[in-house]
Design a protein around this motif. Structure first.
Motif, short mmCIF file in Angstrom:
data_model
loop_
_atom_site.label_atom_id
_atom_site.label_comp_id
_atom_site.label_asym_id
_atom_site.label_seq_id
_atom_site.Cartn_x
_atom_site.Cartn_y
_atom_site.Cartn_z
N LEU A 176 0.82 -1.20 0.00
CA LEU A 176 0.00 0.00 0.00
C LEU A 176 0.87 1.26 0.00
O LEU A 176 2.02 1.23 0.43
N PRO A 177 0.31 2.39 -0.45
CA PRO A 177 1.04 3.66 -0.39
C PRO A 177 1.41 4.00 1.06
O PRO A 177 0.74 3.57 2.01
N TRP A 216 -8.20 -2.38 1.68
CA TRP A 216 -7.54 -1.30 0.93
C TRP A 216 -6.65 -1.88 -0.17
O TRP A 216 -6.51 -1.30 -1.25
N ILE A 217 -6.04 -3.03 0.09
CA ILE A 217 -5.23 -3.69 -0.95
C ILE A 217 -6.11 -4.01 -2.16
O ILE A 217 -5.73 -3.78 -3.31
N LEU A 259 -11.08 7.77 -2.32
CA LEU A 259 -11.80 7.05 -1.27
C LEU A 259 -11.01 7.05 0.04
O LEU A 259 -11.59 7.21 1.12
N PHE A 260 -9.69 6.85 -0.08
CA PHE A 260 -8.88 6.83 1.15
C PHE A 260 -8.89 8.19 1.83
O PHE A 260 -9.05 8.28 3.06
N SER A 271 -16.45 0.56 1.40
CA SER A 271 -15.02 0.78 1.42
C SER A 271 -14.52 0.23 2.74
O SER A 271 -15.32 -0.13 3.58
N PRO A 272 -13.19 0.14 2.92
CA PRO A 272 -12.70 -0.32 4.22
C PRO A 272 -13.35 0.46 5.35
O PRO A 272 -13.40 1.67 5.34
N GLY A 273 -13.84 -0.28 6.31
CA GLY A 273 -14.57 0.35 7.39
C GLY A 273 -16.05 0.12 7.25
O GLY A 273 -16.84 0.60 8.05
N GLY A 274 -16.46 -0.63 6.21
CA GLY A 274 -17.88 -0.94 6.08
C GLY A 274 -18.57 0.04 5.17
O GLY A 274 -17.97 0.76 4.39
#
Length: 256
Positions: free
Chosen positions: A110-111, A138-139, A152-153, A249-252
């Motif tokens: 990941l970044p 996230w991956i 999104l991040f 997204s990550p986190g639901g």
């Protein structure tokens, strides 16, 4: 004069290998004696050693057959093979270094800003399970939607700076252990929906992306916890009632 067995033992190959070389036209068939046995002269030993060395170097048998028979032609061919081997060795060493770094945890998929974000989640109260889940998701997002991943991040990272939204993330994290019939899930779903509408209206960032991956991510989350599955079902129903475009997204569900 050598028999096929003696020739094979002398060079260090099997008699089957010698017969394969005969069949492929790499090693000429010798004359047979009065008993019908092949008999090999010294030049067959030299030629078989040559074939074996080239084959051990990774040269395909078809290419060995095409190599020139004169010393000059063979020298040029061997020089090219040596160049190819040097390139292969470098590539293998590079791969070996990457594997060792990966095994030591020195390669980040990941970044760096995402890794920094994940590293800071324990201090905010998130569980190791939640952090591991976020990393995996996230991956997938960066692999499948690279054009949207940064947007999104940044959206999620910014949402965690809001205490009320952060508390909703934490509540969703700890909902993993809740019974599906726990009334708190109903209350949490209502809060998430209200916060989502207040933050995004009815069109969250990335809502026009291919829904296949978000659905896959959400199904993965749901499968890990009946509590999360119930929470997702409640959120879906309430969001549909108000025409909100669902996105994972990550986190639901992006409602926090």
């Amino acid at each position: 004069m050598l028999t096929i067995g003696q020739l094979a033992r002398y060079v260090g190959v099997s008699t089957k290998t010698v017969r394969v070389y005969h069949a492929k036209g790499l090693l000429p068939e010798p004359e047979r004696d009065s008993s019908g046995y092949r008999r090999y002269a010294a030049d067959a030993v030299v030629e078989l050693v040559r074939i074996r060395m080239l084959a051990d170097a990774g040269v395909p048998l078809a290419r060995i057959r095409e190599l020139g028979s004169t010393p000059e032609e063979l020298a040029l061919a061997v020089q090219q093979i040596d160049t190819d081997l040097t390139a292969r060795i470098k590539s293998l060493r590079d791969t070996q270094r990457r594997l060792r770094k990966l095994a030591a945890g020195e390669i980040s998929i990941l970044p760096s800003n995402v890794e920094d974000h994940l590293a800071g989640l324990p201090a905010l109260g998130f569980t190791d399970r939640w952090i591991a889940m976020e990393r995996d998701l996230w991956i997938i997002v960066y692999a499948t939607h690279p054009e949207l991943a940064d947007t999104l991040f940044q959206d999620q990272a910014q949402s965690l700076t809001d205490p009320e939204l952060r508390n909703l993330y934490l509540a969703a994290d700890h909902a993993h252990a809740l019974d599906p019939d726990d009334p708190f899930l109903v209350e949490l779903a209502d809060r998430i929906v209200a916060a989502s509408i207040q933050r995004y209206g009815t069109e969250p960032p990335g809502s026009d992306a291919d829904p296949a991956i978000p659905d896959l991510l959400q199904n993965t989350l749901n499968a890990s916890s009946p509590g999360w599955q119930r929470l997702d079902s409640l959120i879906r129903g309430r969001m549909a009632d108000v025409g909100f475009t669902l996105r994972t997204s990550p986190g639901g569900r992006r409602a926090e």
